[in-house]
Motif scaffolding. Structure first.
Motif, short mmCIF file in Angstrom:
data_model
loop_
_atom_site.label_atom_id
_atom_site.label_comp_id
_atom_site.label_asym_id
_atom_site.label_seq_id
_atom_site.Cartn_x
_atom_site.Cartn_y
_atom_site.Cartn_z
N GLN A 1 0.84 -1.20 0.00
CA GLN A 1 0.00 0.00 0.00
C GLN A 1 0.87 1.25 0.00
O GLN A 1 0.62 2.22 -0.72
CB GLN A 1 -0.91 0.03 1.23
CG GLN A 1 -1.99 -1.02 1.21
CD GLN A 1 -2.88 -0.94 2.43
OE1 GLN A 1 -2.93 0.06 3.13
NE2 GLN A 1 -3.58 -2.03 2.71
N GLN A 2 1.88 1.19 0.82
CA GLN A 2 2.75 2.36 0.90
C GLN A 2 3.40 2.64 -0.45
O GLN A 2 3.55 3.79 -0.85
CB GLN A 2 3.81 2.11 1.98
CG GLN A 2 4.49 3.38 2.40
CD GLN A 2 5.27 3.20 3.67
OE1 GLN A 2 5.87 2.13 3.89
NE2 GLN A 2 5.27 4.20 4.53
N ARG A 3 3.73 1.59 -1.13
CA ARG A 3 4.38 1.79 -2.43
C ARG A 3 3.41 2.38 -3.45
O ARG A 3 3.78 3.19 -4.29
CB ARG A 3 4.97 0.47 -2.92
CG ARG A 3 6.24 0.14 -2.14
CD ARG A 3 6.84 -1.16 -2.59
NE ARG A 3 6.29 -2.29 -1.86
CZ ARG A 3 6.44 -3.55 -2.23
NH1 ARG A 3 7.10 -3.84 -3.34
NH2 ARG A 3 5.95 -4.53 -1.50
N VAL A 4 2.14 1.99 -3.32
CA VAL A 4 1.14 2.60 -4.21
C VAL A 4 1.10 4.10 -3.94
O VAL A 4 1.07 4.92 -4.86
CB VAL A 4 -0.25 1.98 -4.00
CG1 VAL A 4 -1.27 2.67 -4.89
CG2 VAL A 4 -0.23 0.50 -4.25
N ALA A 5 1.14 4.45 -2.66
CA ALA A 5 1.08 5.86 -2.30
C ALA A 5 2.27 6.61 -2.89
O ALA A 5 2.13 7.73 -3.39
CB ALA A 5 1.03 6.01 -0.79
N ILE A 6 3.42 5.99 -2.84
CA ILE A 6 4.62 6.64 -3.40
C ILE A 6 4.45 6.82 -4.90
O ILE A 6 4.69 7.90 -5.45
CB ILE A 6 5.87 5.81 -3.09
CG1 ILE A 6 6.11 5.75 -1.58
CG2 ILE A 6 7.09 6.39 -3.79
CD1 ILE A 6 7.19 4.78 -1.17
N ALA A 7 4.01 5.76 -5.53
CA ALA A 7 3.86 5.83 -6.98
C ALA A 7 2.86 6.92 -7.35
O ALA A 7 3.06 7.69 -8.28
CB ALA A 7 3.39 4.48 -7.53
#
Ligand SMILES: Nc1ncnc2c1ncn2[C@@H]1O[C@H](COP(=O)(O)OP(=O)(O)OP(=O)(O)O)[C@@H](O)[C@H]1O
Ligand SMILES: Nc1ncnc2c1ncn2[C@@H]1O[C@H](COP(=O)(O)OP(=O)(O)OP(=O)(O)O)[C@@H](O)[C@H]1O
Ligand SMILES: [Mg+2]
Ligand SMILES: [Mg+2]
Lengths: 460, 305, 294, 353, 353
Positions: free
Chosen positions: D143-149
Motif C-alpha cells: 500500500q505504501q508503495r502505491v502511495a509513493i507511486a
C-alpha cells in the motif's frame, strides 16, 4: 382458509339468515316477523356494551354523542361506544376486515351496497324480527317509503339495514342576480331544463371574467355539485336506465346517449357546468363569488352556499327536472345495520339505540342540526320540525337549512335511491363511473365515448 | 468480517427481527401469495372452492386497465427515480460542502417530510393551476403559453409531468437525509488526497464521493425503485380517487399496478377479488424482483463496501 | 502565479455562488408547500375560500393567528393524542432500533449460511404493497387478543400499535449499508482486544453509525406521527395525532376550514420539527475515521 | 523553485478550547531543487508542516512562498504538489492502477500515456504485478508503495513525503529511496522528506531540518549537523546508538567527567552535559577513561560494549568498537576519546558550548 | 505457552478467482516466553501469518496450536491475544484513554485499576498527556503508540506486533522496543514481532524467522542467521548495507572471482554466487583483491567505500571501513576478505554451499 365445494351452498340450518338461504323475491316486502332472530323479552340486567361505528366528524359526532348519553341514561346497563371511522370508504374497509377477523363492532353505519357486501360474509342480521316485535317493534308506516324500500332491496327482501341519516339535493340560486336580470324564479312549480335554457340566454355572459361578479350575469347558469347525481338523475328523467339491484348496467342505450348529447350542448353553451370548471370539488365557492347563478347540491351542504357576509340573497328550490312526467330526485345518506357476530342482548340494545335515534323528536333534532332529513313522518310532523320548516326570517341561523328542507320535501314524492348491489362491481362503482362519465362529457368527450368507457369499466 | 461461519450467533442476532417479521411480514406475505392461487375465494368467509394456477392472474392481466397501469408504473419508475436520486445526491453533496446556513438548509430539505399532505395537495394545485399557477407564471416569463397541467381534460402527458414533479418532490427529503448520513462516514482524508492530486470538483464528485457513497446510493436506488413500482398514494394525492385529470376517461388514467391492487382490495367482499389483489401483487412483486436482482448484479461491480 | 490565486478565488466564489443558488433554488421548491401551509394557517376562512388567485403574502392586519390556532387547538384533544403518539413512537422506535441494529449487524458482519439469500428475501418483502399485509396483520392482532372493537384496554392498544412496527426491513437494509461502511479493521481490532460481538456492536458499530441511527429514529418517529390507517383499524378508541387531525376536519362537503386545519397541522408538526432540529446536528456530526491507514 | 516558510505557526484547537501548538514560529527556506530531510521526534509537527506546505492546513500565522509567490491562500490543487500521506490515504474503491493514474487523469494526460506512466512507476516500486488489486488486498508495504507511486507519477513541482518508506524492508527501502533521489535529481523537484530513519535522512538529503516541539532546531548538511550539533537535542536525536551523555563540569577551560579531564573547552566554569558519540571511544591501554564492560553485543557487523553503573545506575552507555577487539563482559577497558566526537552543552539551556 | 504452526497455508481468492498464496506450508514452533522477530520483504506474508495466529484469518490448510491446544477454530476474542496492527486500527470515536482501556473493560478489570493501568501504559509510550484526544487529533507516531499501549495493557497470553514502531523516531523507537522487551521478559508473554528494521529485529529477538514469498526461509538466533545464512535470500536480506554479491565459480575446491581465489570451498566445480559482507573487507596492501574506489560516503560514524564497474556496470558494491583510513575516490585499494564474511551459493537454487 376453508375449502368448500360450493361456498354458496351454505348450511341453512346453521345460517338461516345467510343471504344464500333467502329467497330473492326482488326486493318485495316481507310481512311479519320471519323468526330468524331471537328477540329477547327484556334486556338482561348485566351490563351490555355495544360498539357503534359511524362516520361523523367532530360536530355531528358530538351531537350523536348527546343522543347516546341520553340513551345510556335511559338504559343504565347499556354502554355505547361510538367511534368514528372517518369516511365511508374507511368504514367499509374496516368493517370488511373486522368481519374477516371475526371481530366486528355491534352496529355500523353504511350505504346499502356496504351492507350487501357484509351480507356475503353473513355478517349482518335482518331487522325484521325487531321491527315486527310486539315490545320493541316500530310502525313501518311512519317511515318515509323510499327509505324503507331502499333498505329492503337485499336478497330475500329482508331489512338488513335501517334508515338513519337521509338527505337529498336542492338547488340554490342567486336571487339578486335574477332580480337584476329581471327574472323571477318560480317557487310554486318545479323548474325545468327548458326554464334554464331561457334564463341562460339572458344570464350567461360568454365574456364573463371569473371573480368579476357582474350584477346580472354569470359565467355559467347552473352548477351541479355532484356529477354522479347529475348523471343518475338525468338518466332517470330521460328513461335511460341506470342499474338494477342485480348489478346490471343499463346505460348503454339511445336515451342515455340523447341525454348526454343534450347535456353536452348545455355544457357547450355554458348553461350547465360542473365544479370542475373552476378546478373545485364543489361549486359553492364560485356560487358565492357570483360566477354561477344557480347550483345543485346536497341539502346537508346548504350552509356552504350562503355568502357569509350576506352579500346577496339566496333562494332555495327543488332540483330542476327535464321531464315533469318522470321526475327524479336522488335520495341518499347512510343507514344503520346490526352485525351478526353479537349476542342477543347486544342486538336488542343496538335495536333499542336505533329506535331511539330514529324516534320522532330525535330524528327531527338530528335533521335540523345536520341538514339531513327526518326518517319518519312523525319526525317531519313533529312540532319542532314544523316550526323549523316555517322559519322565514333570514336572520335565523336555521333559515337556510329550513329552506333546504322545504325544497327537499317538495320533491319527496319522487325520491329515488340507487339500487344496491355488491360484488365485483358495486353500486358505488356504478355511481363513481356515472360521475366520471359526466365529467368526461364536460371535458369534451362524446356521449358514446363516455358510455363506452363506463360500460368497459363496469365490466358489463 | 471474519471468514469463519457462525450460524448460531447469527441466529441470536437475527432472532428478534425474524420473529417479528415472521408474524407480521412473512406470514401475511405467504398468505397473500396463497390467495392468488385460490379459486373463487370468499374473503369474508375465508373459504374457497379450490385451487387455480393462473385463473386470478388471467383476470388481472385481462383487466382493461392492466396495460395502462403497466405503462404508467414503468414511466413513473424509470423517470422519477433516476432524477430524484440525482437531485438528492447533488443537494446533499452541496449541502455537505457549505458551512454557512447548513443547518437551515437541512431543516428546509427535511420539511416535505413533516408537511401536511393536504397542504401539499393545495400547494401543488396552486403550482400547476392553468390560469394563475406558479409554473405557468414562470413559463409565461419565457413567453410560453399557459399549459393545462392537471386541470379539466388535461392531457395524459401533462398530468404525468405534474405527477412526476410531485413524486420527485415527495421523495427528496428522505433521500437527502440518507445521503447526508452516508456522507458523514466518508473519511475526510480522501478529499485531502484528491485536492493534493489537483482533482477537479466534478471528478471529486464522480470519482470519490459517489463511489464512496455507493452503499447509500445503492440503498436509495433499490428502495426507491421498489417504492416507485408501488406508486399509488402520490397519484391519489394529486388526482384523487379517479387517478386522472378531471374530465378524462380511463385511457388517460394514471393508475398503477398498485392502483389495480387497491381496486381489487376495495372489493374485498366480492368473490375472488382478494385473489386478484394478491395476483396483481405477485405480478408487481415479480417485476420488482427481477429488477432488483439486476440492480444487485450491477452493484456487485459498482458498489464499494 | 498571483493570478492563479485570484483565479482560484474567483472560481471558488463562483462555485459557492453556484452551490448556494442551487441550494436556494431547491429550497424554495421544497418550501412552497410548507409556506403554503403556514400562509393558509394565518388566513381567514373567508380569504382561503374566496380568493382567486390565492394571495401569496398576507397583510399583517389580515393575520388570523389567534383565531385559527386557538380553535385548531381546541378542535381535538391534541395534547392527549400527542402524548399517546409520543409513547407509541418511543416504543416502536426503540424496538425498531434494537431489532434492526441486531439484524443489520448480523448481515453486515457475521458470516452465516444463507446470508445473502435471506437478505434478498427480506428485501423482497418490500416489493409487496403494504395493504396486502394489513388485512392479515389485522386478523393476527385480533387473534392475539390485542384488538376488539369492544373494550380494548390501553395496553392492548399499545401492543397492537407497536408490535407490528418493532422492526423494519427498510431500516434494516439502511443500517446494514451503514455498518458495511465501517472498516473491517476495527472489527478485527476489537476481536483481538477480546471483544465479544455484542460489545463490539454497541461500543464501536453503533457509535460510528450514529448518524444513520439518528436518521432512522427521526424517520421512524415521523412514520408513527403520520400513521393513520393502522391506528384507525386497530386502536379505534386510542387515536394518534394524525387520526385526530384528519378526523377533526373530515367533512363530506369539501368545505373544510383549511385555515384551522393547517393551523392544527402546524401545531401537530411543531414538536416533530423541534425534535428534528435538535437531532440533526448529530447527523451532521459524523465520526471521522482516522487512525486507520490505507 | 524554492519554498519559504515565514514565521509559520499552527495551533490546533480542540472542541474544549484546549490548544496544541503543533508548529511554532517556523522560518526556513528550502532551496530550489533540493531534497530536504525533515526529522524530529514523533508529534513534533512534521506532518503539520508538510500539510501546510501542501495547503491542506492553513497556518494560524505566517506566510508560505513558492519562489516569490505567496501561496498561503492558494488552494492545494493549484500548488502542483505530490504528497505521500503518512497513512497512505489510498482510494479504497480504486484499483492500484486507478489510484496511480488518478492524478494523471486530473491533469488530462492522454489515457495511453497515463497507463504507461502508471505502469512504469508501479514497476519502479515493485508493485507492477498488483495493478488490478484494491488497496484492501495489499500488504502494508505494498500500500505504501502505491502511495509513493501515486505521488511521484505526476512529476509534481514540489514533492512532500511523509515517512514514505516506513513499512518497507531494508532492501526495498534502499532501492526505493534511491529511486526517489534519482527522480528528484533528474527532475529537480524540490522535495521534503520526513523520516525517522536517520541513516536514510542523512544519506539522501541535501540538507536536514531538525524539529522539536514545533520549533526548528538546526538546519544544515547532514554530516555537518551530525558533526556539529547546535544543542543537546540535536546531539541526542542524531546517531544510533545515541550519543552517551554524562554530567560533567568545566573547570579552568577543562572539561571534567567524574573529575578526570576528557577534553578542553574555552568556556567559563560551569556544570555541563558532556556528550560522546558511541564511536568516539578508542581503546587504548593508556586511555584517559576506564570503564567496566557490562555486556557485549554483536549485531551484524558491529560490536557494542554496554557500560552500566558509570554514574547513574539507571543509565547505560554504548560504545562501538571494532569487532576485532575481543572483549568480554566484566573486562575493564581504557579508552581515549576522539575530540571531534565529544560535545559539551550548557546544562540548563542545552546550548552547545 | 508455545505457539505451533503446522503446515499452514493461506490463499486469498479475489472476486475474479485469481489466487494469491500469501503463506505457504508454514511450519514453526515458537517457544514459550520467547520474543521472535518475523522478517521478510514487503508482501511476503508476515501480517497474514500474524492474523492467522490471532484468529482473524482462517488458514486454508494446517493447524495452529497454543501449547497443546488446537486453536485453529477458536474465536479471536478467546485467544487472549494482543495485536498491534500495522495500520493501527484505533477506534475513531474513542479518546486515547478509551482506546487503551477498551481491552481491559472487555476482561472486566475494575474501572479504577483499568484507568491506572491505561495511564501507566500511556505514560510508558509517552502519550500520557494526550489521553483525552481522539485519534484524529494525533500525529502518526502518537497513533501508533496508542496502538501499542492498547495491545500491551491487558498483558496478553500472546503478543503480536506488526511493525509497531515504524512511525517512531529512533530514540523513541529504541526506548519503546526496550520497554516491550522488558515487559515481555517480565511477563513471559510469547511474542512475535514483525519489523523491517533488522537492527531492531536482531537486537531484541530471541530468534528470528525469515520469510519470503510465503515460505519460511530460515529460523534461528539473530546472529547465527546473520553469520550463517542458509541461502542467498537470507544473506541478501540481512545486513545493511546489504551483502555484496558477485558471480564466481568453484574450481578445484577454490572459489574464484574474476579468476582470483577469494576463499576455499569443498564443493564440486560449478558456477556460483559469492557474497561478501560490506564489513568483511580488510584493507591490506597485500590483499588479494584490488578495487577502485568510486565514492566515499561518511554517514554518522561509518565510512563506506562505493565500488563501481567491478564486473557489472549497473551494480555497485559497498565496503565499510574504519573511518581512520583516509581514502579518496579514485584510490585503488587492496583488500583481504575475512573468511567468515564470505558465503558461496549455488547459482541456480540459491542454496548455500
Ligand atoms: N485480502 C487480500 N486479498 C488478496 N491478496 C492479499 C490480501 N491480503 C494480502 N494479500 C496478499 O498476500 C501477500 C501477503 O500479505 P501480507 O499482508 O501478509 O504481507 P506482509 O508480509 O505483511 O507485507 P508488508 O511488510 O508489506 O506489510 C501480499 O502479496 C498481499 O498482496
Ligand atoms: N487535529 C489535531 N488536533 C489537535 N492536535 C493535533 C491535531 N493534529 C495534530 N495534532 C498535534 O500536533 C502535534 C504535531 O502533529 P504532527 O502530526 O505534525 O506530528 P509529526 O511530527 O508528524 O509526528 P509523527 O512523527 O508522530 O507523525 C502533535 O502533538 C499532535 O498531537
Ligand atoms: Mg506525522
Ligand atoms: Mg504487513
Amino acid at each position: 382458509v376453508q375449502f368448500e365445494e360450493d361456498p354458496y351452498e351454505v348450511d341453512c340450518d346453521e345460517y338461516p339468515n345467510h343471504v344464500s338461504c333467502l329467497d330473492n323475491n326482488g326486493g318485495g316486502a316481507i310481512d311479519g316477523a320471519p323468526g330468524i332472530i331471537n328477540v329477547l323479552d327484556a334486556l338482561p340486567n348485566e351490563p351490555v356494551t355495544i360498539t357503534f361505528w359511524h362516520v361523523y366528524g367532530e360536530s355531528k359526532g358530538a351531537l350523536l354523542q348527546e343522543f347516546i348519553d341520553e340513551f345510556e341514561a335511559d338504559y343504565p346497563n347499556v354502554t355505547v361506544e361510538a367511534v368514528s371511522q372517518g369516511d365511508y370508504t374507511t368504514i367499509r374497509n374496516n368493517t370488511l376486515n373486522a368481519i374477516t377477523a371475526g371481530n366486528t363492532p355491534t352496529m355500523v353505519v353504511g350505504y346499502p351496497d356496504h351492507v350487501a357486501g357484509y351480507l356475503k360474509g353473513n355478517a349482518v342480521i335482518p331487522l325484521d324480527d325487531f321491527i315486527y316485535d310486539e315490545n320493541y317493534g316500530v310502525d313501518l308506516d311512519d317511515f318515509i317509503e323510499s327509505y324503507l324500500a331502499e333498505n329492503k332491496q337485499y336478497a330475500g327482501g329482508y331489512m338488513y339495514s335501517f334508515p338513519y341519516s337521509k338527505s337529498t339535493e336542492m338547488m340554490v340560486y342567486n336571487k339578486d342576480k335574477f332580480d337584476a336580470a329581471g327574472i323571477t324564479v318560480p317557487t310554486d312549480r318545479v323548474i325545468t331544463w327548458a326554464d334554464l335554457d331561457i334564463w341562460a340566454d339572458t344570464m350567461v355572459d360568454p365574456n364573463y371574467t371569473v371573480g368579476s361578479n357582474d350584477a346580472d350575469s354569470c359565467q355559467y347558469l347552473i352548477n351541479f355539485d355532484s356529477s354522479s347525481n347529475f348523471f343518475i338523475n338525468s338518466v332517470r328523467q330521460w328513461s335511460g336506465g341506470y342499474t338494477n339491484s342485480d348489478g346490471d348496467i343499463l346505460v348503454d342505450n339511445q336515451n342515455t346517449i340523447d341525454m348526454l348529447n343534450y347535456v353536452k350542448t348545455r355544457f357547450a353553451d355554458n348553461t350547465f357546468s360542473l365544479p370542475l370548471a373552476w378546478n373545485e370539488s364543489y361549486g359553492s365557492n364560485n356560487f358565492i363569488a357570483g360566477d354561477v347563478c344557480m347550483s345543485v347540491g346536497s341539502t346537508a351542504g346548504i350552509n356552504y352556499n350562503i355568502p357569509p357576509g350576506g352579500e346577496f340573497e339566496v333562494g332555495v328550490v327543488p332540483v330542476p327536472q327535464y321531464d315533469l312526467d318522470s321526475k327524479s330526485a336522488v335520495q341518499q345518506g347512510p343507514n344503520v345495520a346490526i352485525m351478526s357476530n353479537t349476542t342477543d342482548a347486544e342486538r336488542l340494545a343496538s335495536w333499542l339505540l336505533i329506535t331511539y335515534l330514529t324516534k320522532a323528536e330525535n330524528t327531527a333534532a338530528w335533521a335540523m342540526e345536520t341538514g339531513y332529513l327526518p326518517v319518519r313522518h312523525s319526525g317531519v310532523q313533529s312540532a319542532d320540525y314544523q316550526a323549523f320548516l316555517e322559519i322565514d326570517s333570514p336572520t335565523d341561523s336555521l333559515y337556510y337549512s329550513s329552506l333546504a328542507a322545504q325544497a327537499a320535501y317538495a320533491q319527496y314524492e319522487y325520491f329515488e335511491y340507487d339500487p344496491a348491489f355488491a360484488g365485483a362491481v358495486t353500486s358505488s362503482d356504478a355511481r363513481f363511473q356515472a360521475g366520471v362519465a359526466m365529467e368526461a362529457l364536460f371535458g369534451g368527450y362524446s356521449a358514446q365515448e363516455v358510455i363506452d368507457d363506463m360500460v368497459r369499466q363496469l365490466g358489463a | 468480517m471474519l471468514e469463519r461461519q457462525n450460524n448460531l450467533k447469527a441466529l441470536f442476532y437475527l432472532a428478534p427481527a425474524m420473529v417479528l417479521l415472521s408474524v407480521f411480514t412473512f406470514y401475511p406475505l405467504f398468505n397473500a401469495f396463497f390467495l392468488a392461487f385460490l379459486r373463487d375465494y370468499e374473503f369474508l368467509l375465508r373459504s374457497a372452492k379450490g385451487f387455480t394456477l393462473f385463473g386470478n392472474f388471467k383476470n388481472v392481466i385481462t383487466d382493461p386497465d392492466f396495460g395502462i397501469a403497466m405503462k404508467n408504473t414503468s414511466i413513473i419508475t424509470f423517470i422519477s427515480v433516476p432524477i430524484s436520486v440525482i437531485i438528492a445526491l447533488l443537494i446533499s453533496v452541496a449541502l455537505n460542502s457549505v458551512k454557512k446556513l447548513q443547518g437551515a438548509f437541512q431543516t428546509i430539505f427535511f420539511l416535505p417530510y413533516v408537511t401536511n399532505a393536504i397542504a401539499i395537495g393545495m400547494a401543488f394545485a396552486f403550482i400547476f393551476h392553468a390560469d394563475y399557477g406558479l409554473l405557468n407564471t414562470i413559463l409565461g416569463w419565457f413567453g410560453i403559453n399557459p399549459i393545462n397541467w392537471v386541470g379539466l381534460n388535461a392531457s395524459w402527458s401533462n398530468a404525468m409531468f405534474a405527477l412526476l414533479v410531485y413524486t420527485i418532490w415527495g421523495g427528496l427529503a428522505f433521500k437527502i437525509m440518507v445521503f447526508l448520513s452516508g456522507l458523514q462516514s466518508i473519511d475526510k482524508q480522501y478529499y485531502d488526497a484528491a485536492r493534493v492530486d489537483a482533482t477537479p470538483r466534478r471528478r471529486v464528485l464522480t470519482k470519490i464521493t459517489i463511489p464512496l457513497l455507493s452503499p447509500m446510493i445503492f440503498y436509495i436506488t433499490v428502495t426507491s425503485f421498489i417504492g416507485a413500482f408501488k406508486a399509488y398514494r402520490t397519484i391519489i394525492g394529486m388526482f384523487g380517487e379517479t387517478l386522472r385529470p378531471p374530465g378524462t376517461l380511463s385511457k388517460d388514467s394514471l393508475i398503477t399496478i398498485v392502483g389495480l391492487v387497491y381496486d381489487a382490495l376495495a372489493h374485498a367482499d366480492a368473490t375472488g377479488k382478494m385473489s386478484e389483489a394478491a395476483a396483481a401483487s405477485i405480478i408487481l412483486f415479480s417485476i420488482t424482483m427481477i429488477f432488483t436482482l439486476v440492480q444487485m448484479q450491477i452493484s456487485k461491480r459498482r458498489v464499494h463496501f | 502565479m498571483q493570478n492563479t490565486i485570484r483565479e482560484t478565488r474567483i472560481r471558488t466564489i463562483l462555485f459557492k455562488v453556484l452551490v448556494y443558488t442551487f441550494l436556494v433554488g431547491f429550497a424554495i421548491f421544497v418550501l412552497i408547500p410548507f409556506y403554503w401551509m403556514v400562509l393558509t394557517s394565518l388566513k381567514s376562512f373567508q380569504q382561503v375560500r374566496t380568493e382567486v388567485p390565492p394571495s401569496l403574502i398576507i397583510g399583517l392586519k389580515d393575520i388570523r393567528f389567534l383565531e385559527n390556532y386557538a380553535s385548531a387547538w381546541n378542535a381535538a384533544p391534541y395534547y392527549q393524542y400527542m402524548l399517546r403518539t409520543v409513547a407509541v413512537a418511543a416504543i416502536s422506535t426503540t424496538g425498531t432500533i434494537f431489532t434492526t441494529i441486531f439484524a443489520a449487524f448480523a448481515f453486515a458482519r457475521l458470516n452465516f449460511k444463507g446470508r445473502d439469500f435471506l437478505f434478498l428475501a427480506l428485501i423482497s418483502t418490500m416489493m409487496i404493497p403494504g395493504e396486502m399485509f394489513v388485512i392479515t396483520n389485522y386478523i393476527t392482532v385480533s387473534n392475539l387478543g390485542w384488538y376488539s372493537p369492544l373494550g380494548q384496554t390501553q395496553t392492548e392498544a399499545f401492543l397492537a400499535l407497536t408490535m407490528p412496527f418493532m422492526t423494519s426491513v427498510f431500516y434494516l437494509f439502511f443500517l446494514r449499508q451503514a455498518f458495511k461502511q465501517i472498516p473491517d479493521e476495527l472489527y478485527l481490532a476489537a476481536k483481538v482486544d477480546g471483544t465479544s460481538d455484542w460489545k463490539y456492536l454497541w461500543k464501536i458499530m453503533v457509535p460510528i453509525a450514529s448518524p444513520t441511527i439518528i436518521t432512522i429514529v427521526i424517520l421512524n418517529a415521523m412514520g408513527t406521527w403520520s400513521a393513520y390507517i393502522w391506528p384507525k383499524l386497530v386502536a379505534t378508541e386510542y387515536p394518534l395525532v394524525t387520526n385526530g387531525l384528519r378526523e377533526a376536519y373530515q367533512d363530506f362537503f369539501g368545505m373544510v376550514n383549511y385555515s384551522q386545519q393547517m393551523a392544527a397541522a402546524l401545531i401537530v408538526t411543531l414538536p416533530l420539527l423541534i425534535v428534528f432540529m435538535f437531532l440533526k446536528k448529530y447527523i451532521m456530526r459524523g465520526v471521522s475515521r482516522s487512525g486507520i491507514k490505507g | 523553485m524554492d519554498i519559504t516558510l515565514k514565521e509559520i505557526t499552527k495551533i490546533f484547537q480542540a472542541k474544549d478550547k484546549s490548544e496544541t501548538v503543533a508548529v511554532n514560529d517556523f522560518n526556513i527556506t528550502i532551496p530550489s531543487g533540493k531534497l530536504i530531510g525533515l526529522l524530529g521526534p514523533s508529534g513534533c509537527g512534521k506532518s503539520t508542516t508538510l500539510y501546510m506546505i501542501a495547503g491542506l492546513l492553513t497556518p494560524n500565522h505566517g506566510r508560505i512562498y513558492f519562489g516569490d509567490e505567496d501561496v498561503t491562500d492558494m488552494a492545494p490543487e493549484d500548488r502542483g504538489i505530490g504528497l505521500v500521506f503518512q497513512n497512505y490515504a489510498l482510494y479504497p474503491h480504486m484499483t492500484v492502477r486507478q489510484n496511480i493514474m488518478f492524478p494523471l487523469e486530473n491533469i488530462k494526460v492522454p489515457k495511453e500515456e497515463a497507463l504507461k506512466r502508471a505502469q512504469d512507476m508501479a514497476d519502479l516500486v515493485g508493485i507492477g504485478e498488483l495493478m488490478n488489486r484494491k488497496p484492501k488486498q495489499l500488504s502494508g508495504g505494498q500500500q505504501q508503495r502505491v502511495a509513493i507511486a501515486r505521488a511521484l507519477v505526476k512529476k509534481p513541482r514540489v514533492l512532500l513525503l511523509d515517512e514514505p518508506l516506513s513499512n518497507l524492508d531494508a532492501r526495498l527501502r534502499l532501492a526505493t529511496r534511491e529511486e526517489i533521489k534519482r527522480i528528484q535529481r533528474e527532475t529537480g523537484i524540490t522535495t521534503i522528506f520526513v523520516t525517522h530513519d536517520q541513516e536514510e535522512a542523512m544519506s539522501i538529503s541535501d540538507e536536514i531540518i531538525l524539529m522539536d516541539l514545533g520549533i526548528k532546531q538546526q538546519v544544515g548538511e547532514p554530516q555537518d549537523v551530525y558533526d556539529e550539533p547546535k544543542n543537546l537535542f540535536v546531539a541526542k536525536f542524531l546517531g544510533t546508538p545515541p550519543i552517551n551523555l554524562m554530567p560533567g563540569e568545566i573547570k579552568n577551560k577543562q572539561v571534567l567527567i567524574r573529575g578526570s579531564k576528557v577534553t578542553g573547552k574555552a568556556a567559563k566554569n560551569q556544570e555541563v552535559v558532556v556528550g560522546i558519540r558511541p564511536e568516539g571511544f578508542e581503546i587504548d591501554p593508556n586511555g584517559i577513561m576506564e570503564l567496566e564492560v557490562y555486556m557485549v553485543e554483536t549485531i551484524g557487523r558491529d560490536t557494542t560494549l554496554i557500560i552500566k553503573n558509570f554514574n547513574d545506575s539507571a543509565k547505560s552507555y554504548r560504545i562501538i568498537v571494532d569487532a576485532r577487539h575481543r572483549i568480554k563482559p566484566g573486562d575493564k577497558v581504557k579508552f581515549n576519546i576522539e575530540s571531534d566526537k565529544i560535545f559539551v552543552f550548557n546544562r540548563e539551556t542545552g546550548e552547545r558550548l
